[in-house]
Write a protein that holds these residues in place. Structure first.
Motif, mmCIF file in Angstrom:
data_model
loop_
_atom_site.group_PDB
_atom_site.id
_atom_site.type_symbol
_atom_site.label_atom_id
_atom_site.label_comp_id
_atom_site.label_asym_id
_atom_site.label_seq_id
_atom_site.Cartn_x
_atom_site.Cartn_y
_atom_site.Cartn_z
ATOM 1 N N UNK A 109 0.664 -1.581 0.573
ATOM 2 C CA UNK A 109 0.217 -0.031 -0.478
ATOM 3 C C UNK A 109 0.802 1.514 0.239
ATOM 4 N N UNK A 110 0.568 1.744 -0.807
ATOM 5 C CA UNK A 110 1.930 3.436 -1.030
ATOM 6 C C UNK A 110 0.513 4.013 -0.305
ATOM 7 N N UNK A 111 0.890 4.950 0.671
ATOM 8 C CA UNK A 111 0.569 5.759 1.524
ATOM 9 C C UNK A 111 0.914 7.673 1.649
ATOM 10 N N UNK A 112 1.536 7.441 0.375
ATOM 11 C CA UNK A 112 2.555 9.513 -0.025
ATOM 12 C C UNK A 112 1.725 9.718 -0.860
ATOM 13 N N UNK A 113 0.392 9.963 -1.191
ATOM 14 C CA UNK A 113 -0.453 10.392 -1.847
ATOM 15 C C UNK A 113 -1.617 11.681 -0.592
ATOM 16 N N UNK A 114 -1.218 10.482 0.566
ATOM 17 C CA UNK A 114 -2.346 11.266 1.460
ATOM 18 C C UNK A 114 -1.665 10.405 3.130
ATOM 19 N N UNK A 115 -1.524 11.462 3.861
ATOM 20 C CA UNK A 115 -1.028 11.252 5.262
ATOM 21 C C UNK A 115 -1.735 11.506 6.100
ATOM 22 N N UNK A 116 -3.500 12.066 5.645
ATOM 23 C CA UNK A 116 -3.597 12.537 7.079
ATOM 24 C C UNK A 116 -5.337 12.363 6.071
ATOM 25 N N UNK A 117 -6.220 12.534 7.015
ATOM 26 C CA UNK A 117 -8.282 12.800 5.956
ATOM 27 C C UNK A 117 -8.567 13.737 7.286
ATOM 28 N N UNK A 118 -9.022 14.392 6.367
ATOM 29 C CA UNK A 118 -9.388 15.667 7.448
ATOM 30 C C UNK A 118 -11.085 15.195 7.778
ATOM 31 N N UNK A 119 -11.785 15.690 9.403
ATOM 32 C CA UNK A 119 -13.252 15.048 9.168
ATOM 33 C C UNK A 119 -14.009 15.938 8.970
ATOM 34 N N UNK A 120 -14.278 16.001 7.945
ATOM 35 C CA UNK A 120 -15.540 17.701 7.914
ATOM 36 C C UNK A 120 -16.049 18.079 8.939
ATOM 37 N N UNK A 121 -17.751 16.853 9.166
ATOM 38 C CA UNK A 121 -18.219 17.336 10.308
ATOM 39 C C UNK A 121 -18.237 17.571 11.547
ATOM 40 N N UNK A 122 -16.466 17.363 11.885
ATOM 41 C CA UNK A 122 -16.466 18.169 13.218
ATOM 42 C C UNK A 122 -16.549 19.590 13.058
ATOM 43 N N UNK A 123 -16.043 20.038 11.984
ATOM 44 C CA UNK A 123 -16.570 21.709 11.434
ATOM 45 C C UNK A 123 -17.582 21.957 12.134
ATOM 46 N N UNK B 24 -30.619 16.640 5.490
ATOM 47 C CA UNK B 24 -30.537 16.002 6.595
ATOM 48 C C UNK B 24 -29.566 17.158 7.411
ATOM 49 N N UNK B 25 -29.754 17.345 8.702
ATOM 50 C CA UNK B 25 -28.613 18.446 9.342
ATOM 51 C C UNK B 25 -27.472 18.177 9.560
ATOM 52 N N UNK B 26 -26.415 18.184 9.335
ATOM 53 C CA UNK B 26 -24.967 17.923 10.585
ATOM 54 C C UNK B 26 -25.527 17.069 11.714
ATOM 55 N N UNK B 27 -25.809 17.599 12.004
ATOM 56 C CA UNK B 27 -25.639 17.033 13.819
ATOM 57 C C UNK B 27 -26.531 16.016 13.431
ATOM 58 N N UNK B 28 -27.892 16.074 12.839
ATOM 59 C CA UNK B 28 -28.735 14.321 13.080
ATOM 60 C C UNK B 28 -27.928 13.668 12.510
ATOM 61 N N UNK B 29 -26.771 13.767 11.493
ATOM 62 C CA UNK B 29 -26.447 12.427 9.998
ATOM 63 C C UNK B 29 -25.484 12.431 11.412
ATOM 64 N N UNK B 30 -24.649 13.096 12.235
ATOM 65 C CA UNK B 30 -23.806 12.766 12.802
ATOM 66 C C UNK B 30 -24.014 11.777 13.787
#
Length: 315
Positions: free
Chosen positions: A1-15, A264-270
């Protein structure tokens, strides 16, 4: 597996939770603590009292162990990301989270299938129940459930480990396999084909066992007296409620992952996405512990023994 293209993921619902993240942290912490305490208490009561070492209670303990595993694998990570400034998760931890989450889900369904089989034997073969559900057979069934989950998901998971990731955003509070596939820059068609072939093995055998068990139970109950029917149904209610609760949570998760829910609101989806990892671990020890008279009596005795309750309340 080559992870060089992405080191981290952004978790957008937390915003969307930034303004009230401290309150959400407290809610998640209390829910996690409640799940751990209830399941640990239930396991302790069953373990300390040989009279409770009945097959259904043993399976319920396995359910509690699996729920402690699932809750611990997910909720602390959710709380950490919630309080962080970056709202990011490393690719390696995201892949590990996928493993924890899916083995929890598969293990839960396998144990629920075994509990359905237990009810089938208890109602359809009451005179032979203890011989058919001996300790050695219970151990073999539990081992088979665990191995089946690990082998089937291991085959599915091995495909995920071959992916490389170009996308850097995950629109969920945690990582699931489908979200990793969406961010992948791999286009090998055999990965999708093999994945679709393996996926039914993760669900269908358990579903068939549950449907078979309750079809047989319904057939036997149709020949019983009304009082016997009511008694048989009562013994099945905790399992049916657990199964329904888990199915609802899993359905929420599938819908949230595979379909757009912009209305559906982000809060409800979460909340809906966390349902199957929060509600079953809290509800199941209540159903099989507080909801079962004999287990409830032993719980009260345990509280009295350690002076948590006055003696007269245990009478």
């Amino acid at each position: 597996m080559d992870n060089a293209t992405a080191v981290t993921f952004k978790m957008t619902p937390y915003e969307s939770m930034d303004k009230y993240k401290h309150g959400m942290f407290c809610v998640f912490f209390l829910l996690y603590l409640t799940a751990i305490v209830l399941n640990s208490l239930f396991i302790s009561v069953i373990h300390l009292n040989p009279e409770l070492h009945q097959p259904m209670n043993v399976f319920a303990c396995m359910l509690s162990i699996n729920e402690i595993y699932g809750s611990t694998a997910l909720l602390p990570a959710v709380m950490v990301i919630l309080m962080s400034n970056t709202r990011e998760i490393s690719v390696k931890w995201c892949i590990a989270q996928v493993y924890f989450l899916h083995t929890y889900a598969g293990g839960e369904f396998c144990v629920l299938a075994l509990m359905g089989y237990d009810r089938y034997v208890a109602i359809c073969y009451p005179l032979h129940y203890h011989s058919k559900m001996s300790k050695s057979k219970i151990c073999k069934l539990i081992a088979l459930a665990g191995l089946y989950t690990l082998i089937v998901f291991g085959c599915y998971y091995s495909l995920t480990l071959q992916l490389s990731f170009c996308g850097k955003v995950i629109a969920k509070l945690y990582c699931v396999n489908m979200e990793l596939v969406k961010t992948s820059c791999s286009t090998a068609p055999y990965i999708s084909i093999v994945g679709l072939v393996i996926l039914p093995f993760f669900i269908v055998p358990q579903l068939v066992m549950i449907l078979f068990s309750y079809a047989k139970i319904a057939k036997v109950c149709s020949k019983l007296t009304k009082e016997a029917q009511i008694k048989a149904v009562k013994t099945c209610i905790p399992h049916l409620l657990s199964l329904l609760n888990y199915s609802i949570g899993s359905l929420f998760e599938i819908i949230h992952t595979r379909f757009e829910m912009n209305r559906v609101s982000v809060e409800a989806r979460s909340f809906l996405s966390l349902y199957f990892i929060i509600i079953p671990p809290i509800l199941n020890p209540v159903l099989y512990g507080i909801g079962t008279q004999i287990v409830r009596v032993y719980m009260l005795k345990l509280f009295v023994k350690y002076k948590i309750l006055p003696k007269k309340l245990a009478v």
